[in-house]
Write an enzyme that holds these catalytic residues in place. Structure first.
Site, short mmCIF file in Angstrom:
data_model
loop_
_atom_site.label_atom_id
_atom_site.label_comp_id
_atom_site.label_asym_id
_atom_site.label_seq_id
_atom_site.Cartn_x
_atom_site.Cartn_y
_atom_site.Cartn_z
N ASP A 100 70.01 -20.80 -86.67
CA ASP A 100 69.23 -21.23 -87.84
C ASP A 100 68.11 -20.21 -88.07
O ASP A 100 67.32 -19.93 -87.15
CB ASP A 100 68.63 -22.63 -87.53
N ILE A 101 68.09 -19.63 -89.26
CA ILE A 101 67.08 -18.59 -89.55
C ILE A 101 65.69 -19.25 -89.56
O ILE A 101 65.50 -20.31 -90.16
CB ILE A 101 67.36 -17.90 -90.90
N GLU B 11 70.52 -22.52 -94.28
CA GLU B 11 70.30 -21.27 -93.52
C GLU B 11 70.79 -21.44 -92.09
O GLU B 11 70.32 -20.82 -91.16
CB GLU B 11 68.85 -20.83 -93.65
#
Ligand SMILES: Nc1nc2c(ncn2[C@@H]2O[C@H](COP(=O)(O)OP(=O)(O)OP(=O)(O)O)[C@@H](O)[C@H]2O)c(=O)[nH]1
Length: 375
Positions: free
Chosen positions: A256-257, A300
């Site tokens: 997960d960014i 994301e």
């Protein structure tokens, strides 16, 4: 069956396929050539109906008009196949081909004996064969482009067949001056029957090819994430499941960014999209290099499956990915970016959902740690 009945049947066949193809024009997955093909076969259908009337009424003028329409339909069909195969023949050349063919046909028609005659059989046969030669050229290219599909081959065979038939018919008529009297009936019936079969073959080949292509596109849409081009969640899960069923040991990484919302807020959604696409490209490279599976699982969030045995360690692969996203951050927003990650081995859970759930729990622990300032 008499010749007029066969001609009408050929017209109906052309019309049926033309209407089907025309209806496909509205299908967003259909090819641009659909419209051209529908128009060509619509013209051919009309030409066959007029030809039948011309033979029935013994009208030379109508026969001439029907033949010009047949030539128009044939050259329009060549245009459709040229577009389908992107064969590179310019529209100007096709128009020129039709104009020349019509001029030659008209000259011969008005300077030969009235009624169906030998000269006109030779002229019409050879002129039609030229347009089929263009079809054959385009369809040969199509078979090379889609070697796995049977439909371009069907189309190629049908078009070679009808072109050969035209040439044989024209040559027979040249070599036998009595052709029209002694053989016309049988030969024309045979020829028209072959034209009917070719109308069927062209229709089945073209419609089959269209359907196959649109199914492929739909399949792509169903499996691929629209923004990034990598597998979507559903397909990612399916491919992961296949590895599990095949008992290929792997580790699944859930990524997960970090602080992605602030990228959108500060630099706009288009920059956010760019970051997502670039990160996906890096994942796709890893997928290809290590026979893994990469997918976008949501906003994301990304998933990466790596086989247990990879030429370099998973730590190194993840480290490469971290430096890649850091560099991308520098490039697009002027500061390094990072992602948090949770992992689960296929040996530690029985189903894909269990593996993903465990990796997800670890991901959120990593996030908590990030925000707690522990790492
Ligand atoms: N540009 C863009 N943004 C998206 C897309 N899908 C989701 N997002 C955004 O991604 C952001 C996710 O925000 P959060 O869930 O708070 O995640 P975050 O800011 O990375 O915070 P942490 O995950 O806790 O580090 C939201 O602003 C969404 O609008 C997309 O396709 N394009």
């Amino acid at each position: 069956m008499d010749i007029i009945t066969i001609i009408i049947l050929t017209g109906i066949t052309n019309l049926t396929f033309a209407l089907y193809s025309w209806q496909q024009v509205r299908n967003p997955e259909s090819h641009l050539a659909c419209k051209d093909w529908a128009q060509a076969h619509g013209v051919k259908a009309v030409s066959f109906f007029i030809y039948a009337i011309a033979l029935y009424t013994f009208s030379d003028d109508l026969r001439w008009f029907a033949n010009i329409l047949i030539l128009l339909g044939c050259w329009a069909e060549a245009r459709a196949y040229n577009k389908l195969a992107d064969a590179g023949i310019k529209l100007f050349h096709l128009v020129l081909g039709f104009m020349l063919a019509s001029a030659i046909f008209s000259y011969m028609h008005f300077n030969s004996a009235p009624g169906p005659n030998n000269t006109m059989i030779v002229t019409a046969s050879y002129l039609i064969a030229v347009s089929f030669l263009v079809n054959v050229f385009a369809l040969y290219k199509l078979t090379r482009q889609h070697s796995g599909s049977v439909f371009p081959k069907v189309l190629l065979i049908v078009n070679v067949f009808i072109m050969m038939l035209c040439l044989i018919r024209g040559t027979l008529a040249i070599e036998n001056p009595d052709y029209i009297i002694t053989q016309a009936l049988f030969s024309n019936q045979l020829f028209m029957f072959a034209t009917f079969i070719s109308a069927l073959g062209n229709g089945i080949g073209f419609i089959g090819f269209l359907k196959e292509r649109s199914d492929e596109k739909l399949q792509m849409r169903a499996n691929v994430d629209y923004l990034t081009g990598i597998h979507n969640r559903q397909h990612f899960e399916l491919l992961t499941k296949e590895k599990l069923v095949a008992r290929e040991p792997f580790t699944l990484y859930f990524m997960d960014i970090d602080k992605f919302k602030s990228v959108n807020d500060r630099f706009g959604h288009s920059t956010g999209d760019l970051v997502l696409r670039e990160f996906s490209k890096a994942l796709l490279q890893i997928e290809n290099r290590f026979n893994g599976v990469a997918g976008r699982l949501g906003g994301e969030e990304f998933g990466l499956v790596l086989p247990e045995q990879t030429p370099i360690s998973h730590e190194r692969i993840l480290a490469e990915l971290r430096s890649e996203i850091a560099a991308q951050g520098e490039q697009y927003i002027g500061e390094p970016m990072s992602f948090s990650c949770g992992a689960c081995s296929s040996r530690d859970a029985g189903t894909v959902h269990d593996i993903m759930r465990k990796a997800d729990v670890l991901l959120y622990k990593a996030k908590d740690a990030l925000y707690a300032g522990e790492i």
